[in-house]
Design a protein around this motif. Structure first.
Motif, PDB file in Angstrom:
ATOM      1  N   ILE A 156     -26.142 -11.304  26.594  1.00  0.00           N
ATOM      2  CA  ILE A 156     -27.300 -11.829  25.879  1.00  0.00           C
ATOM      3  C   ILE A 156     -27.979 -10.641  25.219  1.00  0.00           C
ATOM      4  O   ILE A 156     -28.261  -9.637  25.877  1.00  0.00           O
ATOM      5  CB  ILE A 156     -28.281 -12.537  26.830  1.00  0.00           C
ATOM      6  N   ASN A 193     -31.297  -9.842  22.866  1.00  0.00           N
ATOM      7  CA  ASN A 193     -32.539 -10.380  22.335  1.00  0.00           C
ATOM      8  C   ASN A 193     -33.062  -9.468  21.223  1.00  0.00           C
ATOM      9  O   ASN A 193     -33.225  -8.258  21.443  1.00  0.00           O
ATOM     10  CB  ASN A 193     -33.586 -10.500  23.441  1.00  0.00           C
ATOM     11  N   THR A 242     -30.411 -14.003  20.742  1.00  0.00           N
ATOM     12  CA  THR A 242     -31.665 -14.726  20.542  1.00  0.00           C
ATOM     13  C   THR A 242     -32.482 -14.024  19.466  1.00  0.00           C
ATOM     14  O   THR A 242     -32.441 -12.810  19.313  1.00  0.00           O
ATOM     15  CB  THR A 242     -32.500 -14.852  21.828  1.00  0.00           C
ATOM     16  N   VAL A 284     -27.593  -7.962  29.644  1.00  0.00           N
ATOM     17  CA  VAL A 284     -28.740  -8.424  28.867  1.00  0.00           C
ATOM     18  C   VAL A 284     -29.463  -7.204  28.300  1.00  0.00           C
ATOM     19  O   VAL A 284     -29.886  -6.319  29.043  1.00  0.00           O
ATOM     20  CB  VAL A 284     -29.717  -9.253  29.722  1.00  0.00           C
ATOM     21  N   CYS A 296     -31.550 -19.059  27.046  1.00  0.00           N
ATOM     22  CA  CYS A 296     -30.855 -18.293  28.086  1.00  0.00           C
ATOM     23  C   CYS A 296     -30.470 -19.188  29.264  1.00  0.00           C
ATOM     24  O   CYS A 296     -29.363 -19.064  29.819  1.00  0.00           O
ATOM     25  CB  CYS A 296     -31.732 -17.137  28.565  1.00  0.00           C
ATOM     26  N   THR A 353     -36.739 -18.636  23.929  1.00  0.00           N
ATOM     27  CA  THR A 353     -35.775 -17.645  24.417  1.00  0.00           C
ATOM     28  C   THR A 353     -35.360 -17.964  25.844  1.00  0.00           C
ATOM     29  O   THR A 353     -34.168 -17.920  26.189  1.00  0.00           O
ATOM     30  CB  THR A 353     -36.375 -16.233  24.332  1.00  0.00           C
ATOM     31  N   SER A 390     -35.685  -9.696  29.547  1.00  0.00           N
ATOM     32  CA  SER A 390     -34.392  -9.014  29.447  1.00  0.00           C
ATOM     33  C   SER A 390     -34.143  -8.120  30.654  1.00  0.00           C
ATOM     34  O   SER A 390     -33.044  -8.117  31.221  1.00  0.00           O
ATOM     35  CB  SER A 390     -34.329  -8.185  28.158  1.00  0.00           C
TER      36      SER A 390
END
Length: 265
Positions: free
Chosen positions: A141, A143, A94, A184, A127, A123, A170
């Motif tokens: 993931i 970010n 992201t 994450v 997700c 975001t 996160s």
């Protein structure tokens, strides 16, 4: 090091330029199948062709989808279309554009609404769409959130409010979905020489009545490494964090900032 992404599929949001482009380029170079997104189809088409021309990989493994992070419907169609193109999803990166510089007194409620959508809600929505696919075989993931959130400044009121929310998201998701094999993390850049940094250097030169070279030197002197970072360095760091090579890392923040955050715990 083999990042073990040759059979992985990845989406990079806001990937047509700057940091997102650097990450997409590195993942593609490592052999991943990648879809990059942005709101501008022409920029996407040009970027994909330029990356294909410079990276010796199967060009069909790099595609694009239009996805406007200010439009929930566009996020839905862009994300689901990208996942269909890839036949699943292993890696989500992201990313978002930088909020405008404003003091709190200068901001409007409409601007807060816009930046909430472009930074936090977009975001969260991305997700939410990705999670069912990541749960199928595990995945990650990552970010991208500016390191400057650690030190809020007066003119960054919009970023100061919303970027910490992505850090909190996160941490929350890392704890909630770790048992499903989903990692994450955040990667926090500062001082990476992109078009945005070049623009900030130009602004600094204008504001202080100094040369571009002097303004760039000021930016370099903020950092213990005394230089600006390259997009390629940043792309390699993010590709590692997102890859199975970092399989025991979750809920973490990797600062790629030349040591700017070295005094923070």
């Amino acid at each position: 090091m083999d990042l073990d992404v040759a059979d992985k599929s990845a989406i990079v949001l806001a990937g047509s330029k700057g940091l997102g482009r650097a990450v997409a380029t590195q993942l593609f170079a490592e052999g991943a199948s990648v879809v990059i997104t942005s709101s501008d189809q022409d920029n996407l088409a040009d970027t994909v062709q330029e990356i294909r021309d410079t990276v010796d990989e199967n060009p069909d493994k790099l595609q694009y989808r239009v996805c406007d992070l200010t439009d929930p419907d566009s996020i839905e169609s862009g994300m689901t279309g990208a996942i269909d193109d890839l036949g699943g999803l292993d890696i989500l990166i992201t990313n978002h554009g930088g909020p405008p510089s404003r003091t709190f007194a200068e901001t409007t409620l409409e601007e807060f609404d816009d930046v909430y959508q472009g930074v936090v809600r977009s975001t969260v929505q991305a997700c939410k769409i990705a999670l069912p696919y990541l749960e199928e075989g595990g995945g990650s993931i990552t970010n991208l959130v500016a390191a400057s959130a650690l030190e809020p400044n007066v003119s960054g009121s919009l970023a100061n409010v919303f970027r910490p929310g992505v850090y909190g998201l996160s941490k929350t998701m890392a704890n909630e979905f770790g048992g499903d094999g989903i990692r994450v993390n955040c990667v926090a850049p500062r001082g990476i020489y992109t078009d945005r940094i070049e623009y900030k250097i130009d602004m600094l030169a204008d504001e202080e009545g100094i040369s571009i070279e002097e303004a760039e030197q000021q930016r370099e002197e903020e950092l213990p490494l005394s230089r600006l970072g390259s997009p390629e360095e940043f792309g390699r760091a993010v590709a590692f964090v997102a890859s199975p090579a970092a399989g025991f890392t979750t809920g973490s923040i990797l600062h790629v900032d030349g040591g700017w955050s070295s005094s923070a715990f």
